[in-house]
Design a protein around this motif. Structure first.
Motif, PDB file in Angstrom:
ATOM      1  N   THR A  16      -7.595 -31.318  17.635  1.00 41.03           N
ATOM      2  CA  THR A  16      -8.722 -30.309  17.724  1.00 41.03           C
ATOM      3  C   THR A  16      -7.946 -29.134  18.246  1.00 41.03           C
ATOM      4  N   ALA A  17      -6.841 -29.198  19.140  1.00 46.39           N
ATOM      5  CA  ALA A  17      -6.100 -28.109  19.653  1.00 46.39           C
ATOM      6  C   ALA A  17      -5.568 -27.169  18.295  1.00 46.39           C
ATOM      7  N   VAL A  18      -4.914 -28.020  17.380  1.00 49.49           N
ATOM      8  CA  VAL A  18      -4.387 -27.581  16.301  1.00 49.49           C
ATOM      9  C   VAL A  18      -5.324 -26.485  15.470  1.00 49.49           C
ATOM     10  N   SER A  19      -6.516 -27.180  15.477  1.00 46.98           N
ATOM     11  CA  SER A  19      -7.587 -26.420  14.395  1.00 46.98           C
ATOM     12  C   SER A  19      -8.135 -25.329  15.405  1.00 46.98           C
ATOM     13  N   GLY A  20      -8.109 -25.448  16.748  1.00 46.62           N
ATOM     14  CA  GLY A  20      -8.319 -24.151  17.475  1.00 46.62           C
ATOM     15  C   GLY A  20      -7.612 -23.058  17.502  1.00 46.62           C
ATOM     16  N   ILE A  21      -6.258 -23.484  17.377  1.00 49.54           N
ATOM     17  CA  ILE A  21      -4.936 -22.468  17.256  1.00 49.54           C
ATOM     18  C   ILE A  21      -5.427 -21.587  15.903  1.00 49.54           C
ATOM     19  N   ILE A  22      -5.564 -22.350  14.735  1.00 47.57           N
ATOM     20  CA  ILE A  22      -5.805 -21.765  13.699  1.00 47.57           C
ATOM     21  C   ILE A  22      -7.212 -20.816  13.682  1.00 47.57           C
ATOM     22  N   ALA A  40     -11.552 -18.886  20.817  1.00 45.87           N
ATOM     23  CA  ALA A  40     -10.971 -20.007  21.956  1.00 45.87           C
ATOM     24  C   ALA A  40     -11.933 -20.548  22.981  1.00 45.87           C
ATOM     25  N   VAL A  41     -13.175 -19.808  23.180  1.00 46.11           N
ATOM     26  CA  VAL A  41     -14.226 -20.484  23.701  1.00 46.11           C
ATOM     27  C   VAL A  41     -14.947 -21.537  23.481  1.00 46.11           C
ATOM     28  N   GLY A  42     -14.920 -21.248  21.933  1.00 52.67           N
ATOM     29  CA  GLY A  42     -15.726 -22.437  21.217  1.00 52.67           C
ATOM     30  C   GLY A  42     -14.862 -23.820  21.033  1.00 52.67           C
ATOM     31  N   THR A  43     -13.564 -23.398  20.885  1.00 52.72           N
ATOM     32  CA  THR A  43     -12.668 -24.535  20.815  1.00 52.72           C
ATOM     33  C   THR A  43     -12.509 -25.382  22.152  1.00 52.72           C
ATOM     34  N   LEU A  44     -12.547 -24.636  23.499  1.00 57.96           N
ATOM     35  CA  LEU A  44     -12.329 -25.147  24.675  1.00 57.96           C
ATOM     36  C   LEU A  44     -13.809 -25.900  24.914  1.00 57.96           C
ATOM     37  N   LEU A  45     -14.843 -25.430  24.446  1.00 59.83           N
ATOM     38  CA  LEU A  45     -16.460 -25.931  24.810  1.00 59.83           C
ATOM     39  C   LEU A  45     -16.398 -27.121  24.002  1.00 59.83           C
ATOM     40  N   GLY A  47     -13.721 -29.091  22.623  1.00 59.49           N
ATOM     41  CA  GLY A  47     -12.803 -30.256  22.981  1.00 59.49           C
ATOM     42  C   GLY A  47     -13.221 -30.737  24.535  1.00 59.49           C
ATOM     43  N   GLY A  48     -13.896 -29.727  25.192  1.00 59.31           N
ATOM     44  CA  GLY A  48     -13.996 -30.027  26.607  1.00 59.31           C
ATOM     45  C   GLY A  48     -15.361 -31.410  26.756  1.00 59.31           C
ATOM     46  N   VAL A  49     -16.320 -30.859  26.034  1.00 60.48           N
ATOM     47  CA  VAL A  49     -17.548 -31.879  25.890  1.00 60.48           C
ATOM     48  C   VAL A  49     -17.260 -32.991  25.189  1.00 60.48           C
ATOM     49  N   MET A  50     -16.445 -33.007  24.009  1.00 63.55           N
ATOM     50  CA  MET A  50     -15.997 -34.344  23.171  1.00 63.55           C
ATOM     51  C   MET A  50     -15.072 -35.372  24.111  1.00 63.55           C
ATOM     52  N   ALA A  51     -14.253 -34.569  24.906  1.00 64.92           N
ATOM     53  CA  ALA A  51     -13.325 -35.422  25.775  1.00 64.92           C
ATOM     54  C   ALA A  51     -14.022 -35.984  26.952  1.00 64.92           C
ATOM     55  N   MET A  52     -15.105 -35.395  27.483  1.00 66.01           N
ATOM     56  CA  MET A  52     -15.744 -35.949  28.468  1.00 66.01           C
ATOM     57  C   MET A  52     -16.462 -36.968  27.803  1.00 66.01           C
ATOM     58  N   GLY A  53     -17.258 -36.754  26.890  1.00 66.65           N
ATOM     59  CA  GLY A  53     -17.899 -38.022  26.169  1.00 66.65           C
ATOM     60  C   GLY A  53     -17.289 -39.096  25.748  1.00 66.65           C
ATOM     61  N   LEU A  54     -16.046 -39.049  25.367  1.00 70.04           N
ATOM     62  CA  LEU A  54     -15.124 -40.145  25.138  1.00 70.04           C
ATOM     63  C   LEU A  54     -14.677 -40.906  26.333  1.00 70.04           C
ATOM     64  N   ILE A  55     -14.505 -39.965  27.526  1.00 71.44           N
ATOM     65  CA  ILE A  55     -13.992 -40.674  28.879  1.00 71.44           C
ATOM     66  C   ILE A  55     -15.008 -41.537  29.536  1.00 71.44           C
ATOM     67  N   VAL A 109     -15.654 -29.576  16.454  1.00 73.61           N
ATOM     68  CA  VAL A 109     -16.265 -30.907  16.587  1.00 73.61           C
ATOM     69  C   VAL A 109     -16.110 -31.589  15.540  1.00 73.61           C
ATOM     70  N   LEU A 110     -15.925 -30.855  14.238  1.00 79.68           N
ATOM     71  CA  LEU A 110     -15.777 -31.838  13.021  1.00 79.68           C
ATOM     72  C   LEU A 110     -14.330 -32.378  13.185  1.00 79.68           C
ATOM     73  N   VAL A 111     -13.608 -31.509  13.505  1.00 77.97           N
ATOM     74  CA  VAL A 111     -11.979 -32.259  13.656  1.00 77.97           C
ATOM     75  C   VAL A 111     -12.124 -33.335  14.647  1.00 77.97           C
ATOM     76  N   TRP A 112     -12.487 -33.095  15.691  1.00 77.80           N
ATOM     77  CA  TRP A 112     -12.626 -34.135  16.773  1.00 77.80           C
ATOM     78  C   TRP A 112     -13.268 -35.281  16.137  1.00 77.80           C
TER      79      TRP A 112
END
Length: 145
Positions: A16-22, A40-45, A47-55, A109-112
């Protein structure tokens, strides 16, 4: 957090971070500085929401396994609502390019989801508790048990 849970989180976060950099690089080229900020904001949002959900889902599975499936549905709605609230708050923003934000959010989101699917398919997690070999052997006929 168990090691397989941390491994799953890492296997999802890195792609997800790699796709965000791209996405940021592409948005900088196509839409300028505001596009890069939006990506950057879209990727962080995402990643944050998906990581929170997984945890949250991993903790639920550990402590309340009988609520796992219903918690997944509640979590999906919560993630959806968090993103919807963010979109409503920043609907008419001029801080960043909203198209770059949207495409980066969707891509992240799709990459995650793809990375999480792959991580779960590759994980070697037992879904049955193996018992000791002695407990599974039937008692000989005629012996008291």
């Amino acid at each position: 957090m168990q090691s397989n849970d941390a491994r799953t989180l890492l296997q999802c976060a890195v792609p997800t971070a790699v796709s965000g950099i791209i996405a940021v690089a592409a948005a900088l080229v196509l839409a300028g500085g505001k596009g890069g900020i939006g990506a950057a904001v879209g990727t962080l949002l995402a990643g944050g929401v998906m990581a929170m959900g997984l945890i949250v889902l991993q903790r639920t599975a550990k402590h309340l396994p009988h609520l796992f499936q219903s918690m997944g549905l509640v979590l999906f709605m919560t993630q959806f609502l968090l993103v919807a609230v963010f979109l409503a708050v920043f609907k008419h923003t001029t801080l960043f390019d909203t198209k770059a934000f949207a495409f980066a959010l969707l891509a992240a989101v799709l990459v995650w989801i793809a990375a999480q699917t792959r991580a779960h398919m590759k994980a070697k997690v037992l879904y049955v508790d193996p018992e000791s070999g002695d407990a599974q052997k039937p008692a000989p006929a005629g012996s008291p048990s």
